[in-house]
Design a protein around this motif. Structure first.
Motif, mmCIF file in Angstrom:
data_model
loop_
_atom_site.group_PDB
_atom_site.id
_atom_site.type_symbol
_atom_site.label_atom_id
_atom_site.label_comp_id
_atom_site.label_asym_id
_atom_site.label_seq_id
_atom_site.Cartn_x
_atom_site.Cartn_y
_atom_site.Cartn_z
ATOM 1 N N LEU A 1 0.832 -1.205 0.000
ATOM 2 C CA LEU A 1 0.000 0.000 0.000
ATOM 3 C C LEU A 1 0.867 1.256 0.000
ATOM 4 N N GLY A 2 2.011 1.187 0.672
ATOM 5 C CA GLY A 2 2.924 2.332 0.649
ATOM 6 C C GLY A 2 3.458 2.618 -0.748
ATOM 7 N N ARG A 3 3.801 1.549 -1.477
ATOM 8 C CA ARG A 3 4.273 1.738 -2.848
ATOM 9 C C ARG A 3 3.147 2.275 -3.740
ATOM 10 N N ALA A 4 1.919 1.806 -3.502
ATOM 11 C CA ALA A 4 0.782 2.310 -4.277
ATOM 12 C C ALA A 4 0.554 3.794 -3.980
ATOM 13 N N HIS A 5 0.707 4.178 -2.730
ATOM 14 C CA HIS A 5 0.563 5.594 -2.337
ATOM 15 C C HIS A 5 1.646 6.449 -3.003
ATOM 16 N N ASP A 6 2.862 5.940 -3.021
ATOM 17 C CA ASP A 6 3.954 6.684 -3.668
ATOM 18 C C ASP A 6 3.720 6.800 -5.174
ATOM 19 N N MET B 1 -5.159 13.185 4.375
ATOM 20 C CA MET B 1 -4.350 13.549 5.536
ATOM 21 C C MET B 1 -2.945 14.029 5.154
ATOM 22 N N ALA B 2 -2.678 14.145 3.828
ATOM 23 C CA ALA B 2 -1.386 14.626 3.326
ATOM 24 C C ALA B 2 -0.220 13.779 3.852
ATOM 25 N N VAL B 3 -0.400 12.449 3.841
ATOM 26 C CA VAL B 3 0.694 11.553 4.240
ATOM 27 C C VAL B 3 1.819 11.678 3.217
ATOM 28 N N PRO B 4 3.052 11.924 3.637
ATOM 29 C CA PRO B 4 4.139 12.136 2.678
ATOM 30 C C PRO B 4 4.546 10.867 1.953
ATOM 31 N N THR B 5 5.233 11.024 0.835
ATOM 32 C CA THR B 5 5.769 9.888 0.097
ATOM 33 C C THR B 5 6.699 9.072 0.987
ATOM 34 N N GLY B 6 6.493 7.771 0.972
ATOM 35 C CA GLY B 6 7.305 6.892 1.811
ATOM 36 C C GLY B 6 6.843 6.790 3.246
ATOM 37 N N GLY B 7 5.741 7.471 3.598
ATOM 38 C CA GLY B 7 5.323 7.503 4.999
ATOM 39 C C GLY B 7 4.064 6.739 5.323
ATOM 40 N N LEU B 8 3.445 6.060 4.335
ATOM 41 C CA LEU B 8 2.168 5.400 4.606
ATOM 42 C C LEU B 8 2.321 4.224 5.554
ATOM 43 N N GLY B 9 3.409 3.462 5.438
ATOM 44 C CA GLY B 9 3.604 2.320 6.328
ATOM 45 C C GLY B 9 3.628 2.734 7.786
ATOM 46 N N ASP B 10 4.399 3.779 8.111
ATOM 47 C CA ASP B 10 4.451 4.280 9.490
ATOM 48 C C ASP B 10 3.096 4.830 9.917
ATOM 49 N N PHE B 11 2.412 5.480 8.978
ATOM 50 C CA PHE B 11 1.085 6.040 9.282
ATOM 51 C C PHE B 11 0.109 4.926 9.671
ATOM 52 N N LEU B 12 0.125 3.825 8.912
ATOM 53 C CA LEU B 12 -0.773 2.700 9.214
ATOM 54 C C LEU B 12 -0.386 2.030 10.522
ATOM 55 N N ASP B 13 0.916 1.923 10.788
ATOM 56 C CA ASP B 13 1.361 1.314 12.045
ATOM 57 C C ASP B 13 0.851 2.100 13.251
ATOM 58 N N ALA B 14 0.842 3.437 13.124
ATOM 59 C CA ALA B 14 0.467 4.290 14.246
ATOM 60 C C ALA B 14 -1.037 4.505 14.355
ATOM 61 N N PHE B 15 -1.781 4.201 13.300
ATOM 62 C CA PHE B 15 -3.220 4.487 13.295
ATOM 63 C C PHE B 15 -3.966 3.425 14.103
ATOM 64 N N ASP B 16 -4.869 3.864 14.955
ATOM 65 C CA ASP B 16 -5.645 2.941 15.776
ATOM 66 C C ASP B 16 -6.506 2.047 14.892
ATOM 67 N N GLY B 17 -6.253 0.749 14.930
ATOM 68 C CA GLY B 17 -7.000 -0.193 14.109
ATOM 69 C C GLY B 17 -6.350 -0.493 12.779
ATOM 70 N N GLY B 18 -5.220 0.137 12.467
ATOM 71 C CA GLY B 18 -4.521 -0.149 11.211
ATOM 72 C C GLY B 18 -5.381 0.128 10.002
ATOM 73 N N ILE B 19 -5.349 -0.783 9.032
ATOM 74 C CA ILE B 19 -6.091 -0.600 7.785
ATOM 75 C C ILE B 19 -7.591 -0.510 8.052
ATOM 76 N N LYS B 20 -8.096 -1.371 8.921
ATOM 77 C CA LYS B 20 -9.528 -1.354 9.217
ATOM 78 C C LYS B 20 -9.949 -0.012 9.800
ATOM 79 N N GLY B 21 -9.110 0.544 10.666
ATOM 80 C CA GLY B 21 -9.417 1.846 11.249
ATOM 81 C C GLY B 21 -9.407 2.963 10.226
ATOM 82 N N VAL B 22 -8.439 2.916 9.297
ATOM 83 C CA VAL B 22 -8.360 3.939 8.262
ATOM 84 C C VAL B 22 -9.568 3.860 7.330
#
Length: 429
Positions: free
Chosen positions: A269-274, A333-354
């Motif tokens: 998903l991070g590569r897709a975001h980039d 949320m303007a997640v920067p390039t290369g930052g989606l993995g960390d964003f998902l790790d920190a988000f409550d509920g991960g992918i389901k939460g997002v």
């Protein structure tokens, strides 16, 4: 032991619901140079150039014997007479020499089990099942007893634009030296790199494989920065088509049974975001990629074409919708390039939460319900008479009446049912 990554059927059922329970797989270190990786980029780009708006390139457009770049490392399999034992229609000179095969070997069943060619042909059924190119890399002990690392790609061809009856594969490899000599070479290379001036990244590497997560650590230790696609996949010289294939090969691991982990999915998903961010900067090339894949641009759902390009238009529709929601929320949320993995790790509920958060933001605000009592209070009084009902002053009551002679209305009962009163108020309002 082989550790091959590629499409392995649509085995993603339960991926979102069970992702928190998946174990994290430690992937083995594998270092294959940028030349080997870029050979597969060129092979894939050649396959794309032959599509011509079709689902698969025509086998008539492929001339394997006259592809000087990667032809010597290629094999063409012919399935026109059945998939059980396909014919080897073409075998490149370098691959034939490496496997020590003569012209008498013409069928897959005749390929030695520990030869390099068997590493490639072992995956041909996967490409027929998934109907899309697959890439893989692994390490094994060859028939000569040498530890060999290899990287391969298989691409479908058709004789009727519908049936996959030919598969064209390209593979590259290198043999490992013994541990003592390898340690000496590593020390010399690291010393040379430390002494050299820093260089800018010029191009991304091709695919995602077992070593993807380790490459950042290798780079900090002094590895060649030309292979640093993990840190800067969207460098100024990066080609959008190459970035797409990088994302596609990462997504391929998500569909493989042995790499169905949270970290693999987050990386895909991070590569897709980039890639989506790069597509925003190069809309012309993005539209060309969509046209080549037969995917329509959707203004109301801009991330859906992105996930279809990366994961495949034939991928599970529910997953595509969820992944598009993740990318849409990341953009919001303007997640920067290369930052989606960390964003998902920190988000409550991960992918389901997002996904839940994005759907909540898309939900239109509920319209306030009109207060019908206010509108009813403005209506003129039709008649007024004294009648004991037990209802407070200003509240409403339902009266049951029958029609009499000369327009007379005869009230026979008052009904104190609150539900019936609400229905009457709605009807009157």
């Amino acid at each position: 032991m082989d550790n091959v990554h590629g499409f392995d059927g649509d085995l993603n059922s339960g991926l979102i619901d069970g992702v928190d329970d998946e174990p994290v797989v430690d992937e083995p270190k594998l270092e294959i140079g940028s030349d080997e990786r870029r050979m597969h980029v060129r092979a894939y780009n050649h396959w794309v150039s032959l599509l011509g708006g079709r689902a698969y390139p025509s086998i008539e457009d492929l001339d394997p014997a006259n592809i000087a770049d990667f032809g010597p490392h290629a094999v063409l399999l012919d399935f026109s007479r059945g998939v059980e034992d396909p014919v080897i229609a073409y075998l490149g000179s370098a691959l034939r020499a490496e496997c020590d095969l003569d012209s008498s070997v013409t069928l897959i069943s005749q390929v030695p089990s520990r030869s390099l060619l068997s590493r490639l042909t072992d995956h041909y059924l996967q490409i027929i099942a998934n109907r899309a190119p697959i890439g893989f890399e692994a390490e094994f002990v060859s028939q000569r007893g040498f530890n060999t690392m290899y990287r391969g790609i298989l691409m479908p061809f058709s004789s009727d634009e519908d049936t996959i009856d030919f598969i064209y594969g390209v593979i590259n490899w290198k043999e490992l030296v013994d541990a003592e000599l390898q340690a000496q070479l590593d020390a010399e290379v690291q010393a040379a790199v430390r002494a050299a001036p820093p260089r800018a990244t010029t191009a991304p590497i091709w695919a995602d494989g077992p070593s993807a997560e380790r490459e950042e650590a290798d780079d900090t230790a002094g590895a060649d920065t030309d292979e640093d696609e993990t840190r800067s996949p969207a460098g100024p010289a990066a080609n959008l088509a190459d970035q797409l294939m990088l994302a596609q090969q990462t997504a391929a691991a998500v569909r493989a049974a042995d790499t169905r982990t949270r970290s693999t999915l987050y990386r895909a998903l991070g590569r897709a975001h980039d890639f989506a961010a790069a597509a925003d900067r190069d809309p012309g090339s993005y539209e060309a990629l969509l046209d080549a894949a037969g995917i329509t641009l959707q203004l109301r759902a801009p991330m859906t074409p992105v996930v279809k390009l990366v994961f495949g238009a034939d991928y599970d529709k529910t997953r595509l919708t969820e992944y598009a929601a993740v990318l849409g929320y990341a953009r919001r949320m303007a997640v920067p390039t290369g930052g989606l993995g960390d964003f998902l790790d920190a988000f409550d509920g991960g992918i389901k939460g997002v996904v839940k958060a994005e759907r909540a933001l898309r939900q239109p605000a509920a319209k306030p319900k009109p207060d019908r009592r206010i509108a009813l209070a403005r209506k003129p009084v039709l008649a007024s008479f004294a009648l004991e009902t037990g209802v407070p002053v200003g509240d409403y009551v339902v009266l049951l009446a029958r029609s009499g002679t000369n327009g007379e209305v005869q009230v026979v009962a008052s009904i104190g049912d609150a539900g019936l009163t609400e229905k009457a108020i709605r009807a009157a309002g």
